[in-house]
Design a protein around this motif. Structure first.
Motif, mmCIF file in Angstrom:
data_model
loop_
_atom_site.group_PDB
_atom_site.id
_atom_site.type_symbol
_atom_site.label_atom_id
_atom_site.label_comp_id
_atom_site.label_asym_id
_atom_site.label_seq_id
_atom_site.Cartn_x
_atom_site.Cartn_y
_atom_site.Cartn_z
ATOM 1 N N LEU A 140 54.229 48.964 86.202
ATOM 2 C CA LEU A 140 52.893 48.127 85.837
ATOM 3 C C LEU A 140 51.559 49.060 86.144
ATOM 4 C CD1 LEU A 140 54.268 44.952 86.785
ATOM 5 C CD2 LEU A 140 53.717 45.437 85.040
ATOM 6 N N GLY A 141 51.932 49.040 87.342
ATOM 7 C CA GLY A 141 50.939 50.511 88.535
ATOM 8 C C GLY A 141 49.960 51.469 87.176
ATOM 9 N N ASP A 142 50.352 51.532 86.286
ATOM 10 C CA ASP A 142 50.094 52.734 85.864
ATOM 11 C C ASP A 142 48.668 52.126 84.704
ATOM 12 O OD1 ASP A 142 53.068 54.058 84.761
ATOM 13 O OD2 ASP A 142 51.876 54.590 86.075
ATOM 14 N N SER A 143 48.885 50.664 84.840
ATOM 15 C CA SER A 143 47.096 49.993 83.935
ATOM 16 C C SER A 143 46.481 50.541 84.473
ATOM 17 C CB SER A 143 47.317 48.873 84.273
ATOM 18 O OG SER A 143 48.893 47.864 83.705
ATOM 19 N N ALA A 144 45.380 51.215 83.968
ATOM 20 C CA ALA A 144 44.300 51.583 84.510
ATOM 21 C C ALA A 144 42.906 52.026 83.099
ATOM 22 C CB ALA A 144 44.588 52.923 85.562
ATOM 23 N N LEU A 145 41.904 52.976 83.281
ATOM 24 C CA LEU A 145 41.480 52.984 82.819
ATOM 25 C C LEU A 145 41.879 54.801 82.707
ATOM 26 C CD1 LEU A 145 37.906 51.890 82.897
ATOM 27 C CD2 LEU A 145 38.796 52.298 80.345
ATOM 28 N N TYR A 146 41.731 55.105 81.782
ATOM 29 C CA TYR A 146 42.359 56.204 81.182
ATOM 30 C C TYR A 146 40.767 57.641 80.501
ATOM 31 C CZ TYR A 146 46.837 55.418 83.358
ATOM 32 O OH TYR A 146 47.583 55.194 84.549
ATOM 33 N N PHE A 147 40.087 58.389 81.341
ATOM 34 C CA PHE A 147 39.005 59.097 80.945
ATOM 35 C C PHE A 147 39.497 60.790 80.936
ATOM 36 C CE2 PHE A 147 35.638 55.956 81.053
ATOM 37 C CZ PHE A 147 36.454 55.135 82.845
ATOM 38 N N CYS A 148 38.579 61.052 79.474
ATOM 39 C CA CYS A 148 38.673 62.462 79.395
ATOM 40 C C CYS A 148 37.356 63.565 79.327
ATOM 41 C CB CYS A 148 39.282 62.736 78.197
ATOM 42 S SG CYS A 148 38.871 64.008 77.461
ATOM 43 N N ALA A 149 37.048 64.243 80.345
ATOM 44 C CA ALA A 149 35.656 65.007 79.543
ATOM 45 C C ALA A 149 35.624 65.857 79.518
ATOM 46 C CB ALA A 149 35.085 64.458 81.236
ATOM 47 N N SER A 150 34.715 67.076 79.352
ATOM 48 C CA SER A 150 34.799 68.399 79.035
ATOM 49 C C SER A 150 33.970 69.424 79.290
ATOM 50 C CB SER A 150 34.433 68.600 77.093
ATOM 51 O OG SER A 150 34.140 68.286 76.670
ATOM 52 N N SER A 151 33.953 70.259 79.516
ATOM 53 C CA SER A 151 32.357 71.232 79.542
ATOM 54 C C SER A 151 32.458 72.629 79.341
ATOM 55 C CB SER A 151 32.365 71.678 81.391
ATOM 56 O OG SER A 151 33.618 71.807 81.549
ATOM 57 N N VAL A 152 31.841 73.062 79.471
ATOM 58 C CA VAL A 152 31.812 75.158 78.168
ATOM 59 C C VAL A 152 32.919 75.139 78.878
ATOM 60 C CG1 VAL A 152 30.524 76.732 77.237
ATOM 61 C CG2 VAL A 152 29.261 74.137 77.693
ATOM 62 N N GLU A 153 32.584 75.798 80.793
ATOM 63 C CA GLU A 153 33.285 76.773 80.496
ATOM 64 C C GLU A 153 34.522 75.992 81.669
ATOM 65 O OE1 GLU A 153 31.908 80.750 79.370
ATOM 66 O OE2 GLU A 153 32.556 80.309 81.727
ATOM 67 N N ALA A 154 34.375 76.550 82.898
ATOM 68 C CA ALA A 154 35.005 75.936 83.870
ATOM 69 C C ALA A 154 34.811 76.854 85.221
ATOM 70 C CB ALA A 154 37.181 76.760 84.194
ATOM 71 N N GLY A 155 33.462 76.958 85.547
ATOM 72 C CA GLY A 155 32.773 77.369 86.515
ATOM 73 C C GLY A 155 31.811 76.695 87.915
ATOM 74 N N GLU A 156 31.332 77.389 88.086
ATOM 75 C CA GLU A 156 30.608 76.186 89.629
ATOM 76 C C GLU A 156 29.282 75.799 88.814
ATOM 77 O OE1 GLU A 156 30.854 78.444 93.527
ATOM 78 O OE2 GLU A 156 29.568 78.066 93.017
ATOM 79 N N GLN A 157 28.874 75.732 87.805
ATOM 80 C CA GLN A 157 27.818 75.497 87.011
ATOM 81 C C GLN A 157 28.055 74.217 86.486
ATOM 82 O OE1 GLN A 157 24.766 77.774 86.518
ATOM 83 N NE2 GLN A 157 25.434 79.343 87.672
ATOM 84 N N GLU A 158 29.349 74.430 85.933
ATOM 85 C CA GLU A 158 29.495 73.439 84.638
ATOM 86 C C GLU A 158 29.104 71.630 84.855
ATOM 87 O OE1 GLU A 158 29.409 76.515 82.899
ATOM 88 O OE2 GLU A 158 30.042 74.403 81.794
ATOM 89 N N THR A 159 29.290 71.735 84.343
ATOM 90 C CA THR A 159 28.737 69.975 83.944
ATOM 91 C C THR A 159 29.970 69.336 83.229
ATOM 92 O OG1 THR A 159 26.172 70.408 85.159
ATOM 93 C CG2 THR A 159 27.372 67.493 84.362
#
Lengths: 110, 114
Positions: free
Chosen positions: B83-102
């Motif tokens: 029951l506790g797994d009920s939630a909103l699950y979001f995916c996000a993406s960015s170009v790379e994975a470095g410090e400057q990535e949004t």
């Protein structure tokens, strides 16, 4: 780990300025973000600031960063009913993963 | 529109079941992040993939797993649901994975476990 705090609610009158505040704990935080979440939608990136900046302005949005106090704020000028949403502060330091605050619900009333 | 798509939009299932959530990143983005948003825990980072490889792990339960495929889409598998797994699950993406990535977020999948 990083801790990011925001107040839960803010209520303003249409046309006034809104100021949403955020405090964080990690002084090595380098990237600081503001996201907006409207009902039933995902998070939308509003603006971000690097830690070597004190202020950033983007149209009606002004971000202020006080590194000494580890305090970030988002000012929305001339707040409109369409600005009603949850605003999240997020902070990122050495890791690639930002830490999010719990969000501030902005309620704009006529 | 962020360019990140997630399916399905809503999912209702029963305890003990298994579900798969799907995410397609923005065109050109190599990095995918999964988050869980619930009322009591706020927005919690689960896991990150970069170009098919796991890059970072957050508060992800052992019952949950994810992968990123060669075409860069990602799936989050949730099993033995509670029951506790009920939630909103979001995916996000960015170009790379470095410090400057949004990160750019998808609209989310709302999971309800009954």
């Amino acid at each position: 780990g990083e801790d990011v705090e925001q107040s839960l609610f803010l209520s303003v009158r249409e046309g006034d300025s809104s100021v949403i505040n955020c405090t964080y704990t990690d002084s090595s935080s380098t990237y600081l973000y503001w996201y907006k979440q409207e009902p039933g939608a995902g998070l939308q990136l509003l603006t971000y600031i690097f830690s070597n900046m004190d202020m950033k302005q983007d149209q009606r949005l002004t971000v202020l960063l006080n590194k000494k106090d580890k305090h970030l704020s988002l000012r929305i000028a001339d707040t409109q009913t369409g600005d009603s949403a949850i605003y999240f502060c997020a902070v990122r330091g050495g890791s690639y993963i930002p830490t999010f605050g719990r969000g501030t619900s902005l309620i704009v009333h006529p | 529109d962020s360019g990140v798509t997630q399916t399905p939009k809503h999912l209702i299932t029963a305890t003990g079941q298994r579900v798969t959530l799907r995410c397609s990143p923005r065109s050109g983005d190599l990095s995918v992040y999964w988050y869980q948003q619930s009322l009591d825990q706020g927005l919690q980072f689960l896991i990150q993939y970069y170009n098919g490889e796991e890059r970072a792990k957050g508060n992800i339960l052992e019952r949950f797993s994810a992968q990123q495929f060669p075409d860069l889409h990602s799936e989050l598998n949730l099993s033995s649901l509670e029951l506790g797994d009920s939630a909103l699950y979001f995916c996000a993406s960015s170009v790379e994975a470095g410090e400057q990535e949004t990160q750019y977020f998808g609209p989310g999948t709302r999971l309800l476990v009954l």
